[in-house]
Design an enzyme around this catalytic site. Structure first.
Site, PDB file in Angstrom:
ATOM      1  N   SER A 138      94.670  10.045  78.721  1.00  0.00           N
ATOM      2  CA  SER A 138      95.804   9.841  77.817  1.00  0.00           C
ATOM      3  C   SER A 138      97.090  10.133  78.576  1.00  0.00           C
ATOM      4  O   SER A 138      97.066  10.890  79.570  1.00  0.00           O
ATOM      5  CB  SER A 138      95.701  10.823  76.643  1.00  0.00           C
ATOM      6  OG  SER A 138      96.906  10.847  75.891  1.00  0.00           O
ATOM      7  N   TYR A 151      95.175  19.883  73.430  1.00  0.00           N
ATOM      8  CA  TYR A 151      94.771  18.478  73.604  1.00  0.00           C
ATOM      9  C   TYR A 151      95.249  17.985  74.976  1.00  0.00           C
ATOM     10  O   TYR A 151      94.483  17.362  75.712  1.00  0.00           O
ATOM     11  CB  TYR A 151      95.342  17.591  72.492  1.00  0.00           C
ATOM     12  CG  TYR A 151      94.989  16.121  72.699  1.00  0.00           C
ATOM     13  CD1 TYR A 151      93.665  15.688  72.590  1.00  0.00           C
ATOM     14  CD2 TYR A 151      95.968  15.187  73.024  1.00  0.00           C
ATOM     15  CE1 TYR A 151      93.338  14.357  72.805  1.00  0.00           C
ATOM     16  CE2 TYR A 151      95.645  13.855  73.240  1.00  0.00           C
ATOM     17  CZ  TYR A 151      94.325  13.446  73.125  1.00  0.00           C
ATOM     18  OH  TYR A 151      93.989  12.126  73.352  1.00  0.00           O
TER      19      TYR A 151
END
Ligand code: NDP
Ligand code: 8X3
Length: 250
Positions: A138, A151
């Protein structure tokens, strides 16, 4: 025999779109997730086109991963392409206020999950001196943003794992690609906000986000390069996005 692709987290979003895209390429599909009814539905939809085998396990639990994989028929264990896609964010808030259960879900699911699955697939690729592992990271793995510390840390680990895997598997001709998307409209935010669909919808309002199909198309491009070419690292944004935090909204 056709090439075999193993997609983790195929029951939704990017993984599901990749399953459909790979079916168009004629790959045999090993499709994974935890929601059995979605796996059954995928199989039903795709099996007229290609052979499909479904696998249900939680990537966080090593013994479950190993046990499920040990039951995969031998003819399916020769995996040419592994898409390590399963993963999610859980919660969004300052680290001092986070629920440690959310940390476990992200570190175990996004990091250990990739390791556990890859551990079972890499030996075959090494023995055959071919294969391609695609890790879905990501933008969050490249840039940490406030309230997303753990995250981001989990995806930062994916970035490191992709780099290390590429080096360790290099002697064996196994390709490794890291793909780091920005905002993609999937069930991602619904999971992050624990089912709060209004809050999830807001994430994608005021601009055109990437679709799961955009990422599937990118993955298709990656796996269809000639044998001497590997796309090592791809950062892909919607046009409205310029960094993890900078999004031009209407
Ligand atoms: P979705 O929530 O739509 O899909 C996530 C998939 O992962 C589902 O199939 C889910 O299946 C599976 N999954 C999640 N946790 C586990 C687990 N513990 N064990 C087994 N399967 C699991 O989200 P996306 O398609 O967006 O996410 C796919 C990947 O893309 C993730 O790694 C995410 O971090 C990454 N990503 C997403 C972005 C976005 O903006 N959407 C941007 C950048 C990266 P099931 O619930 O059936 O188990
Ligand atoms: C998903 C994209 O920006 O919400 O990885 O972290 S972001």
């Amino acid at each position: 025999m056709s090439r075999t692709a193993f997609i983790t987290g195929a029951t939704s979003g990017i993984g599901r779109a990749t399953a459909f895209a790979f079916a168009e390429l004629g790959y045999r599909l090993l499709l994974h997730g935890r929601r059995q009814e979605r796996l059954d539905e995928l199989k039903e939809k795709l099996q007229d086109k290609v052979e499909v085998y479904t696998l249900n396990f939680d990537v966080r639990y090593r013994e479950d991963v190993e046990e499920a994989f040990s039951r995969v028929p031998e003819s399916w264990q020769e995996i040419d392409i592994l898409v390590n896609n399963a993963g999610n964010a859980h919660g969004l808030g300052p680290i001092q206020e986070n629920d440690p259960d959310d940390w476990d879900a992200m570190i175990d699911g996004n990091v250990k999950g990739i390791l556990y699955v890859s551990k079972l697939v890499m030996p075959g690729m090494i023995a055959r001196r071919s294969g391609h592992i695609i890790n879905i990271s990501s933008v969050a793995g490249k840039q940490t943003y406030p309230n997303g510390t753990v995250y981001c840390a989990s995806k930062s680990a994916v970035e490191s794992i992709s780099q290390g895997m590429r080096m360790d598997l290099n002697p064996f001709g196994v390709k490794v690609t890291n793909i780091a998307p920005g905002a993609v409209e999937t069930e991602f935010s619904l999971v992050r906000f624990k089912g709060d669909d209004k809050r999830a919808d807001l994430v994608y309002q005021g601009f055109t986000p990437l679709s799961a199909e955009d990422i599937a198309e990118t993955i298709t491009f990656v796996v269809t390069r000639p044998p001497h070419v590997v796309l090592a690292d791809i950062l892909i944004f919607p046009t409205a996005q310029a960094s993890a935090m900078l999004l031009k909204k209407d």
